[in-house]
Motif scaffolding. Structure first.
Motif, short mmCIF file in Angstrom:
data_model
loop_
_atom_site.label_atom_id
_atom_site.label_comp_id
_atom_site.label_asym_id
_atom_site.label_seq_id
_atom_site.Cartn_x
_atom_site.Cartn_y
_atom_site.Cartn_z
N GLU A 73 -6.77 4.85 -5.61
CA GLU A 73 -7.74 4.71 -6.69
C GLU A 73 -8.04 6.06 -7.34
O GLU A 73 -8.17 6.15 -8.57
CB GLU A 73 -9.03 4.10 -6.16
CG GLU A 73 -10.05 3.79 -7.25
CD GLU A 73 -11.28 3.10 -6.71
OE1 GLU A 73 -12.20 2.83 -7.51
OE2 GLU A 73 -11.33 2.82 -5.49
N LEU A 74 -8.13 7.11 -6.52
CA LEU A 74 -8.34 8.44 -7.08
C LEU A 74 -7.18 8.86 -7.97
O LEU A 74 -7.38 9.44 -9.05
CB LEU A 74 -8.54 9.45 -5.96
CG LEU A 74 -9.87 9.40 -5.19
CD1 LEU A 74 -9.86 10.41 -4.06
CD2 LEU A 74 -11.03 9.69 -6.13
N GLN A 75 -5.98 8.56 -7.54
CA GLN A 75 -4.81 8.90 -8.35
C GLN A 75 -4.81 8.12 -9.67
O GLN A 75 -4.47 8.67 -10.72
CB GLN A 75 -3.53 8.61 -7.56
CG GLN A 75 -3.34 9.52 -6.35
CD GLN A 75 -2.12 9.16 -5.55
OE1 GLN A 75 -1.46 8.15 -5.81
NE2 GLN A 75 -1.79 9.98 -4.55
N GLU A 76 -5.22 6.84 -9.60
CA GLU A 76 -5.28 6.04 -10.82
C GLU A 76 -6.33 6.59 -11.78
O GLU A 76 -6.10 6.68 -12.99
CB GLU A 76 -5.60 4.59 -10.45
CG GLU A 76 -5.70 3.67 -11.67
CD GLU A 76 -6.16 2.28 -11.30
OE1 GLU A 76 -6.40 1.48 -12.21
OE2 GLU A 76 -6.31 2.01 -10.08
N LEU A 77 -7.50 6.98 -11.25
CA LEU A 77 -8.55 7.53 -12.10
C LEU A 77 -8.10 8.84 -12.73
O LEU A 77 -8.32 9.09 -13.93
CB LEU A 77 -9.81 7.75 -11.28
CG LEU A 77 -10.53 6.48 -10.81
CD1 LEU A 77 -11.64 6.85 -9.84
CD2 LEU A 77 -11.09 5.70 -11.98
N ASP A 78 -7.47 9.71 -11.94
CA ASP A 78 -7.02 10.98 -12.49
C ASP A 78 -5.92 10.76 -13.53
O ASP A 78 -5.87 11.46 -14.55
CB ASP A 78 -6.52 11.87 -11.36
CG ASP A 78 -6.25 13.29 -11.83
OD1 ASP A 78 -7.23 13.97 -12.20
OD2 ASP A 78 -5.09 13.70 -11.85
N HIS A 79 -5.05 9.78 -13.28
CA HIS A 79 -4.01 9.47 -14.26
C HIS A 79 -4.63 8.96 -15.56
O HIS A 79 -4.18 9.33 -16.66
CB HIS A 79 -3.06 8.43 -13.69
CG HIS A 79 -2.00 7.98 -14.66
ND1 HIS A 79 -0.97 8.79 -15.08
CD2 HIS A 79 -1.83 6.79 -15.32
CE1 HIS A 79 -0.20 8.15 -15.94
NE2 HIS A 79 -0.71 6.93 -16.10
N LYS A 80 -5.69 8.16 -15.44
CA LYS A 80 -6.38 7.66 -16.63
C LYS A 80 -6.98 8.82 -17.42
O LYS A 80 -6.89 8.86 -18.66
CB LYS A 80 -7.48 6.68 -16.20
CG LYS A 80 -8.31 6.12 -17.35
CD LYS A 80 -7.49 5.22 -18.25
CE LYS A 80 -8.35 4.61 -19.35
NZ LYS A 80 -7.56 3.81 -20.30
N TYR A 81 -7.57 9.77 -16.71
CA TYR A 81 -8.15 10.92 -17.39
C TYR A 81 -7.08 11.77 -18.07
O TYR A 81 -7.23 12.17 -19.23
CB TYR A 81 -8.94 11.75 -16.38
CG TYR A 81 -9.26 13.15 -16.84
CD1 TYR A 81 -10.05 13.39 -17.96
CD2 TYR A 81 -8.75 14.25 -16.16
CE1 TYR A 81 -10.34 14.67 -18.39
CE2 TYR A 81 -9.03 15.54 -16.59
CZ TYR A 81 -9.81 15.74 -17.69
OH TYR A 81 -10.09 17.01 -18.11
N GLN A 82 -5.98 12.05 -17.35
CA GLN A 82 -4.92 12.86 -17.93
C GLN A 82 -4.28 12.16 -19.12
O GLN A 82 -3.92 12.79 -20.12
CB GLN A 82 -3.85 13.17 -16.86
CG GLN A 82 -4.34 13.99 -15.69
CD GLN A 82 -4.74 15.40 -16.08
OE1 GLN A 82 -4.36 15.90 -17.15
NE2 GLN A 82 -5.50 16.06 -15.22
N GLN A 83 -4.19 10.84 -19.04
CA GLN A 83 -3.62 10.06 -20.15
C GLN A 83 -4.51 10.16 -21.38
O GLN A 83 -4.03 10.37 -22.51
CB GLN A 83 -3.45 8.60 -19.70
CG GLN A 83 -2.61 7.75 -20.63
CD GLN A 83 -2.44 6.35 -20.09
OE1 GLN A 83 -3.29 5.86 -19.34
NE2 GLN A 83 -1.34 5.69 -20.44
#
Length: 602
Positions: free
Chosen positions: A163-173
């Motif tokens: 979930e942390l990786q998904e959130l960080d990916h959303k932010y970077q995107q």
């Protein structure tokens, strides 16, 4: 990170008026005749209920408030509140606290990413616990930024690694696409793209339906977003292909921050602190001279009491009474202030310490500065190093500090052939880049590194030379090989220790009266504070001197009575402790002391 104080004050004034209207509108009809308690006086739980009620339909509440305008707001203030119809309320994930704002991701809807600012405190400090945090709050646009309304409810939630990786990916995107919501215009644009509704301010990329305004803006924004995405993809690809370069970049940034902070604190120590000491000695010269004289008197009297207790009479005195009288006279008689400028005689040359004292200092130096146990050294090496140490101390006696510091560098150094060869090799490799003759265009930084390199060469310190080389390569922007990663990580730990030491030093220096003022006379309130501290110190020293004088005078009276008393008494039955119980005299009744009787501190 937070709004300016004036903006925060205006925001709270408008928010309180709106929330009071929402509360009043939510009351049942039978209670509306009596005005409710002002919003600012409501308890925290009631405020949270009002904010939740507003968040359910912000557009309707804002429209009703503007239509009635109970606070008689100006057109500009009405325009600010009109933007709040697009407020975002509900649950968010506070992900990262950056330098200028906090990154918050919406839990519901299109998972929009917001750049949030606080009112008086950063939003991350309001949430309980470290980030990331699951919270419930209301985000409102205000004067070009997105603001947290100040009420943040935190929820206990564990974030697994996926979930942390998904959130960080959303932010970077969102960062790469330029869709992080930082102001009102982006709030409307991103909201329209997420829900599929297009207005005159949206691009129309989702539905394909555009108005005249959006069709004109689309050709301009599309290439710009494509370029941003391309640069972000290239950066990620470079970081993935060469992770060491990204690590070196971060390490270089931290090193530059350390140098800047270290230079600032060192400048304060070398410029502001000496200036302040000179200013105090000039401004309060009379008081400082009296403090020094009182300290000398107190030290002399404490030494005299210690000598009397140990029955150690100094030379030149025939009796203890004469010694006490001379000490009291010296402490109480008035003395003229020292006039150093009136004396043309040069200061006397300091004497060399004894061999025993020098040997003790040398052993402590080896343990503290060189991390060497003197008992583990070879006797010949110890004698040679001690002779070099004595020669260095002679430079201090002659007043040549520079010669002393340079001669101390090589004391206790590793003079083995292997270490000397390695030192010379590393020195020559770096001297090609730092030597002033070969690099005349180098600035002050290169001169600083060159001086550090020379000192490390004098000390035969291979580790210091390698550290100078590493820092110079970081400063110059050199590339590093994969084999050097362990060395870079080791230096990263040294930097962390260095930052910790800087924080401790900063805490110490921040208590200095001139912290934040620079090398100039302090303002009036600081001067008065220093004056009060000096007067308090003078009062304490005077009281201590009077107590010691009283103790010495009392001891003087005791000595006088002892001298006038008859010699030792011969007891007919032997010493009192050997008397039989029947013949032992009865103890005398203890005399009670009056409360006002003087107590002597000895």
């Amino acid at each position: 990170m937070v709004l300016p104080p004036s903006d925060a004050k205006d925001f709270l004034r408008l928010l309180f008026g709106l929330m009071h209207f929402v509360h009043r509108s939510s009351l049942p009809p039978r209670k509306r005749g009596r005005p409710p308690k002002p919003y600012a006086e409501q308890p925290l739980e009631k405020r949270a209920e009002i904010h939740q009620l507003f968040g359910k339909d912000p557009a309707a509440h804002v429209a009703a408030y503007i239509s009635e305008n109970p606070e008689r707001l100006s057109d500009a203030e009405i325009a600010e509140i009109a933007q709040w119809k697009d407020a975002s309320a509900g649950r968010f994930i506070f992900l990262h606290q950056l330098e200028k704002h906090l990154v918050a991701i919406e839990m519901a809807g299109g998972r929009r990413v917001f750049a949030v600012r606080g009112l008086r405190d950063a939003p991350s400090t309001i949430a309980s616990g470290p980030l990331p945090q699951l919270v419930e709050t209301v985000l409102l646009p205000f004067r070009g930024v997105i603001v947290c309304d100040g009420l943040v409810a935190s929820f206990r939630h564990s974030f697994p690694q996926p979930e942390l990786q998904e959130l960080d990916h959303k932010y970077q995107q969102a960062k790469a696409a330029g869709t992080i919501i930082t102001d009102y215009s982006l709030l409307k644009t991103v909201a329209g793209e997420t829900t599929g509704e297009t207005t005159g301010e949206t691009t129309g990329e989702t539905t394909g339906e555009t108005t005249g305004e959006s069709s004109e803006k689309a050709p301009e924004k599309a290439p710009e977003k494509a370029a941003v995405r391309k640069r972000a993809a290239k950066k990620r690809a470079t970081r993935a292909s060469n992770p060491l370069s990204a690590f070196v970049k971060r390490l270089r940034k931290r090193f530059l921050e350390y140098r800047s902070e270290y230079a600032e604190l060192r400048r304060f120590e070398e410029e502001v602190v000496p200036f302040f000491q000179t200013w105090v000695e000039t401004k309060f010269k009379k008081q400082r001279d009296e403090i020094r004289r009182l300290e000398e008197d107190v030290e002399d009297m404490e030494t005299a009491l210690a000598n009397l207790f140990l029955d150690a009479l100094p030379e030149g005195f025939d009796s203890r009474e004469d010694f006490i009288a001379e000490t009291v006279k010296k402490a109480t008689e008035p003395r003229e202030p020292d006039d150093e400028a009136a004396s043309d005689e040069p200061p006397p040359t300091p004497e060399m310490p004894s061999v025993e004292d020098l040997q003790f200092i040398f052993d402590e130096f080896l343990i503290a500065a060189r991390n060497i146990d003197p008992e583990d050294m070879d006797p010949d090496d110890y004698d040679r190093a001690f002779a070099e140490f004595v020669a260095s101390v002679e430079h201090v006696r002659d007043g040549n500090r520079a010669a002393f510091e340079r001669s101390m560098l090589a004391i206790g150094a590793d003079r083995s052939k292997e270490n000397v060869d390695l030192v010379n090799k590393a020195y020559r490799r770096l001297a090609k880049r730092l030597h002033p003759d070969k690099n005349p265009d180098h600035g002050e930084e290169a001169k600083e590194f060159w001086e550090r390199l020379r000192n490390a060469k004098e000390a035969l310190d291979l580790r210091s030379i390698e550290k100078v080389e590493l820092e110079w390569r970081l400063l110059s922007g050199d590339e590093f090989e994969t084999l050097e990663e362990d060395r870079l990580k080791s230096y990263q730990e040294e930097l962390r220790t260095g930052f910790s030491d800087l924080r401790k030093l900063k805490r110490e220096l921040s208590s200095h009266p001139l912290w934040g003022y620079g090398p100039k006379p302090p303002p009036r309130e600081v001067v008065e504070s220093i004056r009060e501290e000096i007067e308090d110190e003078l009062a304490d020293l005077r009281d201590l001197r009077d107590e010691l004088v009283a103790a010495l005078e009392s001891r003087q009276r005791v000595e006088a009575r002892r001298r006038s008393a008859p010699g030792p008494v011969d007891f007919p039955f032997g010493p009192p402790n050997t008397w039989p119980r029947s013949t032992a005299p009865k103890p005398r009744k203890k005399r009670t002391e009056s409360p006002d009787q003087m107590e002597f501190p000895f």
